[in-house]
Structure formats: structure tokens, C-alpha cells
Design an enzyme around this catalytic site. Structure first.
Site, PDB file in Angstrom:
ATOM      1  N   ILE A 104       0.601  -0.727  -0.579  1.00  0.00           N
ATOM      2  CA  ILE A 104      -0.172  -0.201   0.140  1.00  0.00           C
ATOM      3  C   ILE A 104       1.034   1.063   0.143  1.00  0.00           C
ATOM      4  CG2 ILE A 104      -0.256  -0.365   2.789  1.00  0.00           C
ATOM      5  CD1 ILE A 104      -3.312   1.328   2.463  1.00  0.00           C
ATOM      6  N   CYS A 105       0.101   1.798  -0.392  1.00  0.00           N
ATOM      7  CA  CYS A 105       0.718   3.537  -0.144  1.00  0.00           C
ATOM      8  C   CYS A 105       2.337   3.994  -0.859  1.00  0.00           C
ATOM      9  CB  CYS A 105       1.218   4.421   0.675  1.00  0.00           C
ATOM     10  SG  CYS A 105       1.294   6.021   1.048  1.00  0.00           S
ATOM     11  N   ALA A 106       3.340   4.271  -0.696  1.00  0.00           N
ATOM     12  CA  ALA A 106       4.265   4.103  -2.123  1.00  0.00           C
ATOM     13  C   ALA A 106       5.343   2.967  -2.100  1.00  0.00           C
ATOM     14  CB  ALA A 106       5.924   4.487  -1.058  1.00  0.00           C
TER      15      ALA A 106
END
Length: 198
Positions: A104-106
């Protein structure tokens, strides 16, 4: 399905994003999934917002192969996962065993993309990080499942990300039960109903 037989490892690196780490841990445990936190570099690790967690073990001491491994984002958390040979090796063992890699995210771009694992894969990530990924196909959806990769966009999508992983591991009824118990909005329940585990 006996959810007690399912196991998930969450990689925790210095600078981890707290919401993206604690939400999957909490939701998965509510669903009866065994969750272990594996620390990168130490067992007492501080996140990007100064929350310190104590992990169950160091990543190199993790025993066995989990059904899924979770890579939270945050910076420099995602970069620290990418730079961990032990973290990379666990992810590759999970893939070889037919398990799920959830990021998730970066983390989808920085770790999975950095390791060259997204070739031919539909994925999503925190806005802007997709520009660093030369392989794979970025889509703007909040959660993307392209077996064996589950990816999501950021802290605001952590609940859907966690519910999707529960659905993949333990079925939609388990995910819906957690969604209702945590008072997720009707829009999330509607999305979950349409989420495909194929």
C-alpha cells in the site's frame, strides 16, 4: 474455511506509515487471521508519525511462509523495506509458494517496483510514485487485485485494503463482518460486495 489456518506477516521498517500498518493488523485479527509483525533492522520500530511498535520477531527470524505478506508504505518506511534483502527474500518466498503480496501507498512502487516484480501487473500506489515504475500498468482505483498482488493507494484506503485481503484469505462473509463491526460506511460494504477475488 478455517481462518485460524491463515497466517499473515506484516513487514515493519523504520518510518512505516502507522495507519497502513495497524489497520491491516487490527482488521485481520478481528477476522481470526494469525498476524505476526516482522521488524526490519530491529524489533522496536518507530513510524513516520513517531508511533513505536514492538514486532514479534526480526524478518530474518520469521519461521515458515505466510499465506500473505503486507508491505505498508510511508517514507522512508517503504524505502527501508526495499533496501532489506531479508524483506525481499520473504516476499519472493511468498510468491513462489503461491501466496499473496499486499502493498500500500509508496510500497507498491518503491519496493515491488524497485525489485522488478510488477512487470505485466495492474497496480495502484500513492499518487506520483507510479512515475518511478517502468513496468506494470498503473490504475487509479483505490484497491487493485491482480493475482498475486493486492495494492492500494494510501492511509485513506487502508480499511478497504485490509477488507480486500480478508476477503481473499477468508471469504467475503468474514470481510463483511469486520466491515460492519468497525462501522464502515455503506459505500464500503457495496464496494466489498462487488470486489472480485478471481
Amino acid at each position: 474455511m478455517d481462518t485460524q489456518q491463515k497466517g499473515v506477516c506484516i513487514l515493519v521498517a523504520p518510518g512505516f506509515e502507522e495507519v497502513e500498518t495497524v489497520t491491516p493488523m487490527d482488521f485481520l485479527r478481528r477476522a481470526g487471521v494469525r498476524v505476526r509483525l516482522a521488524g526490519i533492522g530491529d524489533t522496536s520500530i518507530t513510524g513516520s508519525r513517531q508511533l513505536t511498535v514492538v514486532t514479534d520477531c526480526l524478518v530474518q527470524d520469521y519461521q515458515g511462509i505466510p499465506d500473505a505478506v503486507v508491505l505498508p508504505g510511508g517514507m522512508p518506511g517503504a524505502a527501508n523495506i526495499y533496501e532489506s534483502p531479508q524483506g525481499r527474500d520473504l516476499v519472493k518466498r511468498v510468491l513462489q509458494a503461491g501466496g499473496i503480496v499486499a502493498a500500500i501507498c509508496a510500497a507498491p512502487a518503491v519496493a515491488l517496483g524497485g525489485w522488478g516484480l510488477l512487470e505485466g501487473v495492474r497496480f495502484t500506489c500513492y499518487p506520483g510514485h507510479e512515475e518511478a515504475v517502468s513496468q506494470g500498468t498503473w490504475v487509479q482505483d483505490r484497491v487493485v487485485w491482480d493475482k498475486p498482488f493486492l495494492t492500494s493507494r494510501g492511509p485513506g484506503t487502508a480499511a478497504e485494503f485490509s477488507l480486500a485481503l480478508i476477503s481473499l484469505l477468508s471469504g467475503k462473509k468474514a470481510a463483511e463482518s469486520v466491515a460492519r463491526a468497525t462501522l464502515q460506511p455503506e459505500s464500503t460494504l457495496t464496494w466489498l460486495e462487488g470486489f472480485s477475488t478471481k
